[in-house]
Every structure is written in C-alpha cells, then in structure tokens.
Design a protein around this motif. Structure first.
Motif, mmCIF file in Angstrom:
data_model
loop_
_atom_site.group_PDB
_atom_site.id
_atom_site.type_symbol
_atom_site.label_atom_id
_atom_site.label_comp_id
_atom_site.label_asym_id
_atom_site.label_seq_id
_atom_site.Cartn_x
_atom_site.Cartn_y
_atom_site.Cartn_z
ATOM 1 N N ARG A 1 35.340 -10.607 12.644
ATOM 2 C CA ARG A 1 36.150 -11.698 12.093
ATOM 3 C C ARG A 1 35.322 -12.678 11.270
ATOM 4 N N ASN A 2 34.038 -12.792 11.579
ATOM 5 C CA ASN A 2 33.220 -13.804 10.905
ATOM 6 C C ASN A 2 32.268 -13.243 9.850
ATOM 7 N N GLU A 3 31.924 -11.967 9.936
ATOM 8 C CA GLU A 3 31.069 -11.364 8.915
ATOM 9 C C GLU A 3 31.868 -11.113 7.633
ATOM 10 N N GLY A 4 33.084 -10.611 7.792
ATOM 11 C CA GLY A 4 33.846 -10.201 6.610
ATOM 12 C C GLY A 4 33.223 -8.962 6.003
ATOM 13 N N ASP A 5 33.979 -8.227 5.216
ATOM 14 C CA ASP A 5 33.436 -7.083 4.481
ATOM 15 C C ASP A 5 32.854 -6.018 5.406
ATOM 16 N N VAL A 6 33.412 -5.845 6.623
ATOM 17 C CA VAL A 6 32.900 -4.861 7.564
ATOM 18 C C VAL A 6 33.621 -3.533 7.379
ATOM 19 N N ALA A 7 32.881 -2.508 7.035
ATOM 20 C CA ALA A 7 33.447 -1.178 6.826
ATOM 21 C C ALA A 7 33.573 -0.414 8.137
ATOM 22 N N ALA A 8 32.564 -0.540 9.023
ATOM 23 C CA ALA A 8 32.542 0.303 10.217
ATOM 24 C C ALA A 8 31.690 -0.318 11.309
ATOM 25 N N VAL A 9 31.960 0.116 12.524
ATOM 26 C CA VAL A 9 31.109 -0.164 13.670
ATOM 27 C C VAL A 9 30.462 1.161 14.071
ATOM 28 N N LEU A 10 29.148 1.136 14.227
ATOM 29 C CA LEU A 10 28.354 2.329 14.521
ATOM 30 C C LEU A 10 27.784 2.219 15.924
ATOM 31 N N VAL A 11 28.093 3.197 16.791
ATOM 32 C CA VAL A 11 27.546 3.171 18.141
ATOM 33 C C VAL A 11 27.100 4.554 18.573
ATOM 34 N N GLU A 12 26.044 4.595 19.374
ATOM 35 C CA GLU A 12 25.781 5.752 20.205
ATOM 36 C C GLU A 12 26.664 5.550 21.434
ATOM 37 N N PRO A 13 27.657 6.426 21.684
ATOM 38 C CA PRO A 13 28.545 6.203 22.835
ATOM 39 C C PRO A 13 27.774 5.998 24.132
ATOM 40 N N ILE A 14 26.708 6.759 24.289
ATOM 41 C CA ILE A 14 25.714 6.524 25.329
ATOM 42 C C ILE A 14 24.381 6.366 24.604
ATOM 43 N N VAL A 15 23.778 5.197 24.716
ATOM 44 C CA VAL A 15 22.514 4.950 24.028
ATOM 45 C C VAL A 15 21.497 5.996 24.464
ATOM 46 N N GLY A 16 20.772 6.572 23.510
ATOM 47 C CA GLY A 16 19.863 7.672 23.797
ATOM 48 C C GLY A 16 18.461 7.244 24.150
ATOM 49 N N THR A 17 17.552 7.348 23.174
ATOM 50 C CA THR A 17 16.141 7.057 23.419
ATOM 51 C C THR A 17 15.928 5.698 24.062
ATOM 52 N N ASN A 18 16.737 4.747 23.701
ATOM 53 C CA ASN A 18 16.540 3.374 24.156
ATOM 54 C C ASN A 18 17.106 3.086 25.543
ATOM 55 N N GLY A 19 17.230 4.107 26.376
ATOM 56 C CA GLY A 19 17.506 3.824 27.776
ATOM 57 C C GLY A 19 18.635 4.568 28.438
#
Length: 453
Positions: free
Chosen positions: A207-225
């Motif tokens: 809502r505050n950034e504006g111009d957001v095309a997508a949200v990118l996630v690792e559904p389960i974070v990999g290397t980082n834990g």
C-alpha cells in the motif's frame, strides 16, 4: 606456474590446478583446497584416495534421486543420440514430453512454461514476465532469502550475497520485507498471538511502496534456515496479493521435486502462485535445467503483445529428456511419499540432539529438509556468528564442526549459524544415523562455547 596439458594432468595435481585456475564460489579464495572427487553413487561420493563421504545435503540440496541413477544417465545418452540440440523456436519430442509431465504435477493453473538452465535464470524470467504483464516495476522480496546469482536475482536476494553488488542492486526495483521465522521473529512477535504480522507487513509495504508488480517468496526458506511458515501465512499472503492485484511468485528452486514430502512446497498449504520457478531436483542436477511456470492468464497477455525474453539454450533437448526420466524415477520409487514417511524419524533424531546439546537452539524442517540452528545462548537465541562474520572471513563455528564431520566421512552443508540437513530422498535410516552420529560427536565444539543455563 606453467600449466600442464590436460592429457598429462596427474591425480595429485587435479586439486591444485583447479584451485589455481578456477574461482571458488561464495568464499575467500585463500585457503580453498577443493577435494578431488572421482566417483559418486547413491548417497555417497568418493575422493581420489578412495575415501567415501555421505552426502547429507545432496550437494547443494539438488541431487534428490541420489548419485548415478542408471535410468537418468541412460536418458542423457538417449537424448544425445536422438537430438542433442535444437533452438528454442522449434518443437521437440523432449519438450512435449516434459511439458505434458509438468501439467500433471505442477499446482493447478500453471500451464505455460519457459525452460532455463538454472534457478537464477528462471527467476530472471519470472521478474521480466511480472513486470511486462503488470506494467509495474517493484518486487517485494524478504531478507532471509536467496534467489540466484545473476544481476536481478542477486538484487532480489535478501542475504549477505547481495551486499557486494550494491548500490547497483538497489536500482533494480527490489524492496525487502521481514522473513517468517517463528523461532526468532524479526519484528518481535510471538505466534500465534501475532495474527501473522509478517504478512500484514507486506500488505503495508504494497500500500505504501506503490508500483508493486509481485511478491517473491521461497515458500519454505532454503539456505537461510529452512524456515517453515505458520499454516496461515501463505494463504494470507495469497489473499493480500489478490486484493492488491499483485502477482505472487513462488521460488521452489530448492523446495520443489519431493524435498518437503510434496511435489512442491506450496502444495502443503494448497496455495497456487501466479508464477512458480524451480530447478535443482527437476533433473536431480544431472544436467542444468530450470523452469519458470506461469498461469494461463499471464500467458494470454502475450498473445497480442511481444514476449521480450529468450536465450540460446531455452528448452535445450539435452536438459529436457533427463527431466522426464527423473520424474518417472521419482514416481517409480515413490520418493515424494518416502520423504514424508522419513520425516518423523529424522525429526526424532534431530530433536534428540537438541535435548543433548546446549548449543542447539532449534530444529525445524519438513520432509527430508531440516535445519539445526546453533546458538551461543538459548535464552537470548544469540547465534555464534552473523552474516557480517561470514563476509569478513571470521571463523564460523558451524564450519569448524562441518570440517570435523568431513574428516569422519560426512559432507554437511553449513551456513552462518546452522546446518542444512537434506540428504538424497533415497537415504536409508542407517545412513541418516551415520550422518547424525557424526554431527552429535562434533557438536561438543559448539557446546564448549555456549552459555550453560
């Protein structure tokens, strides 16, 4: 030093020549002495002295089938004999066979494919498609994440590997949200009373950034834990994206292909992304293949608009044929189901270590994908090392333990303050015991440095 001709390289000089002429990735070059590996089979690989090592992390969490699966090896030769290369403008048998397989296994609605040669390439394709379709630029990623090493993918990465590329990366349209980590919440909440505040944070950003095309996630974070989200998180994130007409990209480069006990991690929550990227286990890493899969709705946008992306090796037949064989072998051996069946045993063994070793702060995972997180102090959850320590080349406790395990014949991936336990999906209980027993022995190094409470 003068370099010997390739035909006269002695076994003794293989490691030295590799070190002198190649870059070691994600590391200081000083002190790199790569092990000379001459063979690998099943869950083990062998060095030039004949010593065998249990592969407790499937190399880079990718050799899901184990090493040297005969059917996949033969499929590489078969494809080379049938058609070793054809450009991406043409239809091939391998392309059609794999596409049909993907329609059977991917989350429903993902029906259009762009084949790449790696996970980072798949993410690059996803970013371009999201921006072309939405006409927007920004993509929200999360801090504890890794999405690849090429320009946009590293800019989208939240962890320390991004730092060296900045400030250039900041101009590529990526902004970062807190990760989901119920063991040590980055925004100070406690589940379930938090009402999934980490998802609400992303809502606030959109809502505050504006111009957001997508949200990118690792559904389960990999290397980082290997961070498992609470059950409400991904459904809530899907609803937030829908409400704001923002695309949801699931990076399943590491979590796809049975690793979590489902074909894909999003299947655990029945969440359907707009774009799914994957690689690694799609061929058990025998040949380099990545995939960017989109919904038909996104694909239809390009029916009358220019699709401005491509590369020479897109849909390379040598990569596609073995992918079909890999999937068929996973089905024949029921490896997705096996990962789910082995989970209780692996969890029990690792939880047993937690009760024994004061240096283990938490154990979290799913399927055959777990992390053992080390802490200096269980009460404060302070880790022994930080990302900054790794960048600055300070000795890491996890690396000291991993080196001892390697000497005992167990190859174990470590990252900053945890171990990633992700053996091939064919692993036996006896092999798990062999690896976990080695970890058990050498956790004494961390225990001696931890605060005794």
């Amino acid at each position: 030093m003068s370099q010997p001709a390739s035909s006269s390289i002695s076994a003794e000089s293989i490691s030295e020549l590799t070190r002198d002429t190649n870059y070691g990735t994600w590391r200081f070059q000083k002190g790199w002495k790569p092990l000379h590996v001459v063979d690998a089979e099943g869950c083990w690989f062998t060095d030039d002295a004949g010593k065998r090592y249990l592969d407790m992390s499937s190399q880079l969490m990718c050799v899901n089938l184990g090493h040297k699966n005969p059917r996949v090896i033969e499929s590489i030769a078969e494809q080379a004999r049938e058609l070793p290369f054809m450009g991406p403008a043409y239809a091939t048998n391998a392309r059609a066979r794999l596409s049909a397989k993907l329609l059977e296994l991917l989350p429903a609605g993902l029906e259009k494919f762009f084949f790449t040669t790696s996970g980072t390439d798949a993410n690059e394709a996803a970013f371009k498609i999201a921006r072309m379709v939405t006409g927007k630029n920004k993509i929200i990623s999360r801090y504890r994440s890794y999405h690849g090493s090429t320009a946009a993918s590293i800019a989208a990465t939240g962890d320390l590997r991004r730092w060296a590329m900045e400030p250039a990366g900041k101009g590529m349209g990526f902004v970062f949200a807190p990760e989901t980590n119920c063991y040590k919440c980055p925004i100070g909440h406690t589940y379930p009373g938090c009402n999934i505040a980490c998802a609400d944070y992303i809502d606030h950003m959109i809502r505050n950034e504006g111009d957001v095309a997508a949200v990118l996630v690792e559904p389960i974070v990999g290397t980082n834990g290997v961070l498992i989200p609470p059950p409400e998180y991904l459904p809530k994130l899907r609803e937030i994206c829908d409400r704001h007409s923002v695309l949801l990209i699931a990076d399943e480069v590491m979590t796809g292909w049975g690793r979590t006990g489902k074909w894909f991690a999003v299947d655990h929550w029945n969440v359907k992304p707009d774009i799914l990227t994957t690689a690694k286990g799609i061929t058990s890493a025998y040949v380099p293949l990545g995939l960017c899969a989109t919904t038909k709705k996104l694909a239809d946008y390009f029916e009358d608009r220019y699709f401005s992306h491509g590369h020479t090796y897109e849909a390379h037949p040598i990569t596609l044929g073995p992918a079909v064989a890999t999937i068929e072998e996973m089905q024949r051996l029921a490896l997705v189901e096996r990962a789910a069946e082995m989970e209780p045993y692996l969890r029990e063994r690792l939880e047993g270590l937690k009760t024994k070793h004061v240096s283990i702060g938490d154990v979290h995972g799913i399927g055959l994908f777990f992390a053992v997180e080390l802490v200096k102090n269980r009460t404060t959850k302070e880790p022994f090392n930080t990302m900054r320590d790794k960048v600055e080349g300070k000795p890491l406790v996890v690396d000291q333990i991993a080196a001892k395990m390697m000497a005992d014949g167990v190859a174990q991936q470590s990252w900053v303050s945890h171990f990633v336990i992700a053996p091939p999906l064919i692993v036996t209980k006896e092999e798990l015991d062999f690896g976990i027993d080695a970890l058990d022995r050498h956790l004494a190094i961390a225990d001696a440095l931890a605060v005794q409470s």
